[in-house]
Scaffold this motif. Structure first.
Motif, PDB file in Angstrom:
ATOM      1  N   LEU A   1       0.651  -0.999  -0.007  1.00 43.29           N
ATOM      2  CA  LEU A   1       0.014   0.114   0.158  1.00 43.29           C
ATOM      3  C   LEU A   1       0.617   1.035  -0.283  1.00 43.29           C
ATOM      4  CD1 LEU A   1      -2.378   0.779  -0.008  1.00 43.29           C
ATOM      5  CD2 LEU A   1      -2.826   0.860   2.017  1.00 43.29           C
ATOM      6  N   LEU A   2       1.523   1.089   0.845  1.00 44.27           N
ATOM      7  CA  LEU A   2       2.801   2.058   0.926  1.00 44.27           C
ATOM      8  C   LEU A   2       3.994   2.671  -0.728  1.00 44.27           C
ATOM      9  CD1 LEU A   2       3.914   4.663   2.068  1.00 44.27           C
ATOM     10  CD2 LEU A   2       5.865   3.214   3.318  1.00 44.27           C
ATOM     11  N   THR A   3       3.661   1.440  -0.976  1.00 47.32           N
ATOM     12  CA  THR A   3       4.269   1.160  -2.358  1.00 47.32           C
ATOM     13  C   THR A   3       3.501   1.869  -3.226  1.00 47.32           C
ATOM     14  OG1 THR A   3       6.051  -0.971  -1.885  1.00 47.32           O
ATOM     15  CG2 THR A   3       5.550  -0.246  -4.345  1.00 47.32           C
TER      16      THR A   3
ATOM     17  N   SER B   1       0.739  12.311  -7.124  1.00 48.38           N
ATOM     18  CA  SER B   1      -0.289  13.031  -7.840  1.00 48.38           C
ATOM     19  C   SER B   1      -0.886  14.042  -7.360  1.00 48.38           C
ATOM     20  CB  SER B   1      -0.552  12.807  -9.231  1.00 48.38           C
ATOM     21  OG  SER B   1      -2.005  12.139  -8.860  1.00 48.38           O
ATOM     22  N   SER B   2      -1.036  15.059  -8.478  1.00 47.09           N
ATOM     23  CA  SER B   2      -2.302  15.793  -7.139  1.00 47.09           C
ATOM     24  C   SER B   2      -3.163  15.912  -6.589  1.00 47.09           C
ATOM     25  CB  SER B   2      -1.867  17.668  -8.024  1.00 47.09           C
ATOM     26  OG  SER B   2      -3.340  16.998  -9.379  1.00 47.09           O
ATOM     27  N   HIS B   3      -3.500  14.734  -6.878  1.00 44.88           N
ATOM     28  CA  HIS B   3      -4.647  14.608  -6.354  1.00 44.88           C
ATOM     29  C   HIS B   3      -4.355  12.693  -5.747  1.00 44.88           C
ATOM     30  CE1 HIS B   3      -6.136  16.000 -10.093  1.00 44.88           C
ATOM     31  NE2 HIS B   3      -6.934  16.371  -8.831  1.00 44.88           N
ATOM     32  N   GLU B   4      -3.486  12.463  -5.698  1.00 44.48           N
ATOM     33  CA  GLU B   4      -2.913  11.323  -4.056  1.00 44.48           C
ATOM     34  C   GLU B   4      -2.377  11.676  -3.887  1.00 44.48           C
ATOM     35  OE1 GLU B   4      -2.795   7.450  -6.642  1.00 44.48           O
ATOM     36  OE2 GLU B   4      -4.192   7.663  -8.213  1.00 44.48           O
ATOM     37  N   TYR B   5      -1.662  11.532  -3.074  1.00 46.88           N
ATOM     38  CA  TYR B   5      -0.233  11.629  -1.681  1.00 46.88           C
ATOM     39  C   TYR B   5       0.087   9.539  -1.363  1.00 46.88           C
ATOM     40  CZ  TYR B   5      -3.859  13.430   1.094  1.00 46.88           C
ATOM     41  OH  TYR B   5      -4.943  13.716   1.226  1.00 46.88           O
TER      42      TYR B   5
ATOM     43  N   SER C   1      -1.178   9.144   2.359  1.00 47.57           N
ATOM     44  CA  SER C   1      -2.249   9.968   3.269  1.00 47.57           C
ATOM     45  C   SER C   1      -1.704   9.335   4.929  1.00 47.57           C
ATOM     46  CB  SER C   1      -4.134   9.467   3.118  1.00 47.57           C
ATOM     47  OG  SER C   1      -3.598   8.150   3.243  1.00 47.57           O
ATOM     48  N   ASP C   2      -1.953  10.030   5.478  1.00 41.29           N
ATOM     49  CA  ASP C   2      -1.910   9.756   7.544  1.00 41.29           C
ATOM     50  C   ASP C   2      -2.718   8.263   7.478  1.00 41.29           C
ATOM     51  OD1 ASP C   2      -0.823  12.305   7.051  1.00 41.29           O
ATOM     52  OD2 ASP C   2      -2.993  13.047   8.666  1.00 41.29           O
ATOM     53  N   GLU C   3      -3.555   7.803   6.239  1.00 47.10           N
ATOM     54  CA  GLU C   3      -4.079   6.446   7.153  1.00 47.10           C
ATOM     55  C   GLU C   3      -2.801   5.382   6.261  1.00 47.10           C
ATOM     56  OE1 GLU C   3      -7.086   9.579   7.276  1.00 47.10           O
ATOM     57  OE2 GLU C   3      -5.700   9.153   5.136  1.00 47.10           O
ATOM     58  N   VAL C   4      -2.292   5.530   5.340  1.00 49.06           N
ATOM     59  CA  VAL C   4      -1.542   5.206   4.389  1.00 49.06           C
ATOM     60  C   VAL C   4      -0.356   4.813   5.055  1.00 49.06           C
ATOM     61  CG1 VAL C   4       0.215   4.519   2.770  1.00 49.06           C
ATOM     62  CG2 VAL C   4      -2.365   5.125   1.814  1.00 49.06           C
ATOM     63  N   TYR C   5       0.406   5.788   5.593  1.00 50.81           N
ATOM     64  CA  TYR C   5       1.853   5.689   6.575  1.00 50.81           C
ATOM     65  C   TYR C   5       1.556   5.321   8.148  1.00 50.81           C
ATOM     66  CZ  TYR C   5       6.059   7.680   8.848  1.00 50.81           C
ATOM     67  OH  TYR C   5       6.998   7.545   9.624  1.00 50.81           O
ATOM     68  N   ALA C   6       0.128   5.479   8.191  1.00 52.63           N
ATOM     69  CA  ALA C   6       0.131   5.143   9.662  1.00 52.63           C
ATOM     70  C   ALA C   6       0.078   3.146   9.765  1.00 52.63           C
ATOM     71  CB  ALA C   6      -1.234   5.774  10.755  1.00 52.63           C
ATOM     72  N   GLN C   7      -0.604   2.832   8.255  1.00 52.82           N
ATOM     73  CA  GLN C   7      -0.555   1.333   8.131  1.00 52.82           C
ATOM     74  C   GLN C   7       0.844   0.861   8.457  1.00 52.82           C
ATOM     75  OE1 GLN C   7      -3.065  -0.522   8.791  1.00 52.82           O
ATOM     76  NE2 GLN C   7      -2.603  -2.514   7.620  1.00 52.82           N
ATOM     77  N   ALA C   8       1.677   1.675   7.502  1.00 54.94           N
ATOM     78  CA  ALA C   8       2.943   0.854   7.231  1.00 54.94           C
ATOM     79  C   ALA C   8       3.172   1.062   8.876  1.00 54.94           C
ATOM     80  CB  ALA C   8       3.279   2.313   6.479  1.00 54.94           C
TER      81      ALA C   8
END
Length: 148
Positions: free
Chosen positions: A90-92, A99-103, A105-112
């Motif tokens: 997911l982090l990968t 992109s300008s619309h995707e980054y 997120s705090d949720e993705v980072y927290a999951q990792a």
């Protein structure tokens, strides 16, 4: 498809720096997990050279054919990948497809962060941005996979 410029020959300092970065980025990361991350980023970047190389490397390290084949649909593959592997994938994807619309997120980072100690998470992030750099080198110079 033909190769373009050979970066190793025409920018040898940059190429050697990439090799050193790649070696440093992989430290402390499980080798099988590292190959899954490299393959997934390479799939997202349409880098045939790197997909071929890292798929072969994953097989040599004992990765199963099923897990390699299902990697492009890992979220639909049930529990074939561990929660830790899923967090890394997911982090990968978040880092690779910024992109300008995707980054990231705090949720993705927290999951990792839930599955990786800080040092290992730092190494994982480095591994991800390094394979993305290799993908960009291979795609822009049209490095052809050796499939013979």
């Amino acid at each position: 498809m033909t190769n373009r410029i050979n970066l190793a020959k025409k920018a040898p300092k940059v190429y050697r720096a990439m090799i050193a970065l790649d070696a440093a980025a992989g430290e402390g990361i499980d080798e099988n997990l590292a190959e899954l991350v490299r393959i997934r980023a390479s799939q997202l970047n349409h880098c045939a050279y790197c997909i071929n190389m890292h798929t072969a490397d994953a097989r040599k390290k004992g990765e199963t054919e099923a897990r390699i084949y299902l990697l492009s649909a890992w979220q639909e593959a049930g529990d074939i990948y561990t929660e830790k592997e899923q967090a890394a994938l997911l982090l990968t994807e978040a880092i690779t497809v910024m992109s300008s619309h995707e980054y990231v997120s705090d949720e993705v980072y927290a999951q990792a962060a839930k599955h990786f100690e800080e040092e290992e998470l730092a190494q994982l992030i480095a591994l991800i941005f390094t394979i993305n750099s290799w993908n960009r080198i291979a795609v822009s110079t049209r490095m052809a996979p050796d499939v013979h």
